[in-house]
Design a protein around this motif. Sequence first.
Motif, short mmCIF file in Angstrom:
data_model
loop_
_atom_site.label_atom_id
_atom_site.label_comp_id
_atom_site.label_asym_id
_atom_site.label_seq_id
_atom_site.Cartn_x
_atom_site.Cartn_y
_atom_site.Cartn_z
N PRO A 243 0.82 -1.22 0.00
CA PRO A 243 0.00 0.00 0.00
C PRO A 243 0.85 1.27 0.00
O PRO A 243 0.47 2.26 -0.64
CB PRO A 243 -0.81 -0.12 1.29
N PHE A 244 1.98 1.24 0.70
CA PHE A 244 2.86 2.42 0.72
C PHE A 244 3.36 2.74 -0.68
O PHE A 244 3.33 3.90 -1.11
CB PHE A 244 4.04 2.18 1.66
N LEU A 245 3.82 1.72 -1.39
CA LEU A 245 4.34 1.95 -2.74
C LEU A 245 3.23 2.38 -3.70
O LEU A 245 3.46 3.23 -4.57
CB LEU A 245 5.02 0.68 -3.27
N GLU A 246 2.05 1.82 -3.55
CA GLU A 246 0.94 2.20 -4.42
C GLU A 246 0.54 3.65 -4.19
O GLU A 246 0.17 4.35 -5.15
CB GLU A 246 -0.25 1.27 -4.16
N GLN A 247 0.63 4.11 -2.95
CA GLN A 247 0.22 5.48 -2.65
C GLN A 247 1.33 6.49 -2.92
O GLN A 247 1.07 7.61 -3.38
CB GLN A 247 -0.24 5.58 -1.20
N SER A 248 2.58 6.10 -2.64
CA SER A 248 3.67 7.07 -2.76
C SER A 248 4.21 7.19 -4.17
O SER A 248 4.70 8.25 -4.57
CB SER A 248 4.81 6.68 -1.81
N SER A 249 4.14 6.09 -4.94
CA SER A 249 4.72 6.13 -6.28
C SER A 249 3.78 5.56 -7.34
O SER A 249 4.22 5.29 -8.46
CB SER A 249 6.04 5.34 -6.30
N SER A 250 2.51 5.38 -7.00
CA SER A 250 1.52 4.81 -7.94
C SER A 250 2.02 3.50 -8.54
O SER A 250 1.87 3.24 -9.74
CB SER A 250 1.21 5.82 -9.05
N ALA A 251 2.66 2.68 -7.70
CA ALA A 251 3.25 1.43 -8.17
C ALA A 251 2.17 0.47 -8.66
O ALA A 251 1.11 0.33 -8.05
CB ALA A 251 4.05 0.78 -7.05
N THR A 252 2.46 -0.21 -9.76
CA THR A 252 1.57 -1.23 -10.30
C THR A 252 1.85 -2.56 -9.62
O THR A 252 2.92 -2.75 -9.02
CB THR A 252 1.79 -1.39 -11.81
N PRO A 253 0.92 -3.53 -9.70
CA PRO A 253 1.18 -4.85 -9.12
C PRO A 253 2.46 -5.50 -9.66
O PRO A 253 3.17 -6.19 -8.93
CB PRO A 253 -0.06 -5.66 -9.51
N VAL A 254 2.74 -5.27 -10.94
CA VAL A 254 3.96 -5.85 -11.53
C VAL A 254 5.20 -5.25 -10.88
O VAL A 254 6.14 -5.97 -10.53
CB VAL A 254 3.98 -5.62 -13.06
N PHE A 255 5.20 -3.93 -10.71
CA PHE A 255 6.36 -3.29 -10.09
C PHE A 255 6.52 -3.73 -8.64
O PHE A 255 7.64 -3.97 -8.18
CB PHE A 255 6.23 -1.76 -10.15
N VAL A 256 5.41 -3.85 -7.91
CA VAL A 256 5.47 -4.32 -6.53
C VAL A 256 6.08 -5.71 -6.48
O VAL A 256 6.93 -6.01 -5.63
CB VAL A 256 4.06 -4.33 -5.89
N THR A 257 5.66 -6.58 -7.40
CA THR A 257 6.22 -7.93 -7.46
C THR A 257 7.72 -7.89 -7.70
O THR A 257 8.49 -8.61 -7.05
CB THR A 257 5.54 -8.74 -8.58
N LEU A 258 8.14 -7.04 -8.62
CA LEU A 258 9.57 -6.95 -8.95
C LEU A 258 10.40 -6.46 -7.77
O LEU A 258 11.46 -7.02 -7.47
CB LEU A 258 9.78 -6.03 -10.15
N VAL A 259 9.91 -5.44 -7.06
CA VAL A 259 10.71 -4.92 -5.95
C VAL A 259 10.68 -5.88 -4.76
O VAL A 259 11.65 -5.93 -3.98
CB VAL A 259 10.27 -3.51 -5.52
N LEU A 260 9.61 -6.66 -4.61
CA LEU A 260 9.61 -7.69 -3.57
C LEU A 260 10.64 -8.77 -3.88
O LEU A 260 11.29 -9.32 -2.99
CB LEU A 260 8.22 -8.30 -3.42
N MET A 261 10.80 -9.06 -5.17
CA MET A 261 11.84 -10.01 -5.58
C MET A 261 13.23 -9.43 -5.34
O MET A 261 14.15 -10.15 -4.93
CB MET A 261 11.65 -10.40 -7.05
N VAL A 262 13.37 -8.14 -5.59
CA VAL A 262 14.64 -7.47 -5.30
C VAL A 262 14.93 -7.53 -3.81
O VAL A 262 16.06 -7.79 -3.38
CB VAL A 262 14.59 -6.00 -5.79
N PHE A 263 13.89 -7.28 -3.00
CA PHE A 263 14.03 -7.39 -1.55
C PHE A 263 14.52 -8.79 -1.17
O PHE A 263 15.46 -8.95 -0.37
CB PHE A 263 12.69 -7.10 -0.87
N GLY A 264 13.89 -9.81 -1.73
CA GLY A 264 14.27 -11.19 -1.43
C GLY A 264 15.67 -11.52 -1.88
O GLY A 264 16.41 -12.22 -1.18
N ALA A 265 16.05 -11.03 -3.06
CA ALA A 265 17.42 -11.27 -3.54
C ALA A 265 18.43 -10.61 -2.60
O ALA A 265 19.48 -11.18 -2.30
CB ALA A 265 17.57 -10.72 -4.95
#
Length: 400
Positions: A243-265
């Motif tokens: 929700p933070f990313l969606e509100q602060s940067s209008s992140a799409t579900p695809v982008f959220v998925t990608l940055v969560l993968m970056v977090f995991g990496a």
Amino acid sequence: MTDLRTNETRDKATSRSRAWAGVSAITASLFVFLTTELMPVGLLSPLSTSLHISLGTAGLMVTLQGLAAGVGVVFIVAWTRRLDRRLLLSILLTVLVVGNLVTAISPSFALILATRLLMGFASGVFWAIGVSMAMRLVPKHQASRAAAVVMSGISIATVVGIPLGTILESFVGWRGTFLIWSGLSLLVMLCVIATIPSLRSTNTVPVREVFVLPLRNARLRLVLFAVVFFVLGHFGAYTFVRPFLEQSSSATPVFVTLVLMVFGAGGALGNLAAGHAVRRSLRGTFIVGCVGLVASLLVLLGVGHGQVGTTISLAFWGLSFGIVQLCQVNMTQAAAPETFEAAMSLNTMAYNTSIALGALFGGVLADHIGVTSAMWLGVALTAVALLLAITRNGMFAGAN
């Protein structure tokens, strides 16, 4: 004589292979337990929309499971201390299989919460016994390596599991995602049955003695305090990262998925780096990880409105979390080596209760002030863990 030696060598190789196959099965178990527990993080928005509830209320799926894992673990581990650990792990995975299935087909949010409560008990017990089981499967000199392999399941879950859940949701919906995870949990249970031999419990600590361990062991007490604060801070913020990313940067579900993968990496790299660094300085490694947690959240708050800044901060956040996560297990083992399983049950109690409370506090702030306040909560509480590590040398006395 040559044939005899050859057969002995072959038998030893087979025994080693079976032992490490068992370690892999326990690692896979950690993967499915953790992804099930944290999957609502990546599904929070569609869950709340589908069930017609607020984001904070949807976050109770994380809160309730974490609370059950924390409250019940000490009692269940102590009560089952004479139960074969292979059988116990199989039972825990059965609970996970059924729980994910019920979640997928549940007609009401109340039933989902009740199911998550039961799965939380199973999850908590696994966290307390899983690492010690893996360490017992291999020769003593490889025990720490086995523990590191099992803990890598955390990184695998954050790199693959949680983002995969987000991707699957876009194709099959959140119900279909939990249904798939039920099948995956069943597969892992079959692997456990096939690869892990009978393991009698070596922990004979009754409930009443488990709870006095922190009173008698000042070092363990300090470790538990540090765990509480860094987990409160991390999960208070991480639960509401989408929700933070969606509100602060209008992140799409695809982008959220990608940055969560970056977090995991980043978590995987942090886990790997900490595996080497803790041998030189456990205290220094933990401090570096805590500094990274605080700094990465500040960076996210400062530049999280852009995709580049968000990606960098999530990578740094994941790296730092991977470091701290591995450190806290080593800290617990070093503080109570003779009662490790009992100490880990206390660790699990503190850890999972803090996940629950972190998600709860973050949810209250998100609903009443805004999701940005959940990030500031993370900054404040992880900073407390950092201060403990800097000022309380007794937490690491004799560790290196």
